[in-house]
Design a protein around this motif. Structure first.
Motif, short mmCIF file in Angstrom:
data_model
loop_
_atom_site.label_atom_id
_atom_site.label_comp_id
_atom_site.label_asym_id
_atom_site.label_seq_id
_atom_site.Cartn_x
_atom_site.Cartn_y
_atom_site.Cartn_z
N GLY A 107 0.75 -1.00 0.31
CA GLY A 107 -0.09 -0.37 0.06
C GLY A 107 1.31 1.28 0.17
N ILE A 108 1.85 1.32 -0.35
CA ILE A 108 2.93 2.15 -0.29
C ILE A 108 3.27 2.80 -1.87
CG2 ILE A 108 5.00 3.72 -0.20
CD1 ILE A 108 3.12 2.73 2.06
N VAL A 109 2.24 3.62 -2.19
CA VAL A 109 2.91 3.34 -4.00
C VAL A 109 4.22 4.33 -3.94
CG1 VAL A 109 1.76 5.14 -5.58
CG2 VAL A 109 0.09 4.51 -3.60
N GLU A 110 4.76 3.26 -5.54
CA GLU A 110 5.69 4.19 -5.62
C GLU A 110 6.16 5.20 -7.24
OE1 GLU A 110 9.22 0.73 -5.92
OE2 GLU A 110 6.81 -0.35 -7.32
N ASN A 144 12.93 -8.35 0.59
CA ASN A 144 14.36 -7.85 1.34
C ASN A 144 13.56 -6.61 1.88
OD1 ASN A 144 14.29 -6.90 -1.22
ND2 ASN A 144 16.61 -7.62 -1.50
N GLY A 145 12.14 -6.06 1.85
CA GLY A 145 12.61 -4.36 1.33
C GLY A 145 11.52 -4.21 2.28
N ARG A 146 11.69 -3.18 3.55
CA ARG A 146 10.95 -2.86 4.50
C ARG A 146 8.97 -2.95 4.81
NH1 ARG A 146 15.30 0.60 4.34
NH2 ARG A 146 16.90 1.06 6.30
N PHE A 147 8.45 -2.75 5.67
CA PHE A 147 6.72 -3.35 5.06
C PHE A 147 6.50 -1.88 5.95
CE2 PHE A 147 3.27 -6.55 5.84
CZ PHE A 147 2.75 -5.59 5.13
N GLY A 148 6.30 -0.86 5.01
CA GLY A 148 5.67 0.39 5.51
C GLY A 148 4.59 0.44 5.88
N GLY A 149 3.75 -0.38 4.75
CA GLY A 149 1.98 0.12 4.89
C GLY A 149 1.56 -1.57 5.51
N HIS A 150 0.63 -1.91 5.43
CA HIS A 150 -0.21 -3.38 6.02
C HIS A 150 -0.15 -4.18 4.90
CE1 HIS A 150 -3.78 -1.35 4.33
NE2 HIS A 150 -4.47 -2.11 4.22
N ILE A 151 -0.65 -5.35 5.06
CA ILE A 151 -0.98 -6.78 3.76
C ILE A 151 -2.20 -6.30 2.98
CG2 ILE A 151 -0.71 -8.86 3.05
CD1 ILE A 151 -0.08 -9.31 6.23
N VAL A 152 -2.00 -5.94 1.40
CA VAL A 152 -2.94 -5.74 0.44
C VAL A 152 -2.40 -6.42 -0.66
CG1 VAL A 152 -3.50 -3.90 -1.19
CG2 VAL A 152 -2.91 -3.12 0.91
#
Length: 215
Positions: free
Chosen positions: A4-7, A90-98
């Motif tokens: 849910g983190i827009v790139e 291997n990335g950071r989980f900045g939002g929630h599971i979408v």
């Protein structure tokens, strides 16, 4: 899965409609850096599969189910769309599971400023609101947001300036429709609690049982 983190914001280049589906081509930059055929891209929160790509765009097919459940059918050439690649382990989980599987559509019924924040009130059906909890997570057009207030027929989110300028939210006006995806946890809990078949053993634990034993 997505976070849910827009790139980045992509732009609709072409749309080719058929009887009950369509093919969309979207101009982009950042997400194309490591794109492959078959990759999953969240487009305004809808998980789409890359079927073709060029140096400056990618294409995806949108089936009838997605058109029916989401607001993607109202997108036109030149519109901006939220884009997010599938979550890297291997990335950071900045939002929630979408998941990228849209539950339904909501309508923006109020937009107002509160100092630096912009509030959006979104009207939604009971099929959406029954899973919405205050301070819980919800994906709006693929954006991971926190429910700040819950009402009988709507809910509100409060967005910081970075979220507004980095997503399609800055283009939204009253009456616009948005794609909504509820948090997965509530849907799974409901299914487990309500599912019954011929092998289901009825629980003997009820309110009276709990009161009898001091709960």
């Amino acid at each position: 899965m997505f976070t849910g983190i827009v790139e980045e914001l992509g732009k609709v280049k072409t749309i080719k409609n058929s009887n009950s589906s369509c093919r969309i081509e979207i101009s982009a930059e950042k997400i194309l850096s490591d794109i492959h055929l078959g990759d999953s891209i969240a487009v305004n929160g809808i998980c789409l599969t890359v079927t073709d790509f060029t140096k400056g765009s990618f294409s995806a097919d949108i089936m009838h189910e997605s058109l029916k459940r989401s607001a993607i059918s109202k997108v036109k050439q030149g519109d901006l769309l939220n884009l997010e690649r599938a979550m890297a382990l291997n990335g950071r989980f900045g939002g929630h599971i979408v998941s990228g599987h849209i539950d339904g559509v909501g309508k923006i019924i109020d937009i107002y400023r509160d100092d630096i924040a912009i509030w959006f009130e979104i009207k939604a059906g009971s099929n959406i609101l029954k899973y919405v909890v205050e301070k819980g997570s919800i994906a709006i057009d693929g954006i991971s947001l926190t429910v700040a207030e819950l009402k009988k027929e709507s809910f509100k989110v409060s967005c910081i300036p970075h979220t507004i300028k980095s997503t399609v939210l800055y283009t939204k006006t009253l009456g616009d429709e948005v794609n909504l995806e509820n948090d997965l946890l509530g849907k799974y809990v409901e299914r487990l609690l309500t599912y019954k078949d011929e092998n289901t053993i009825e629980s003997k634990i009820d309110e009276d049982f709990l009161k009898l034993h001091g709960f």
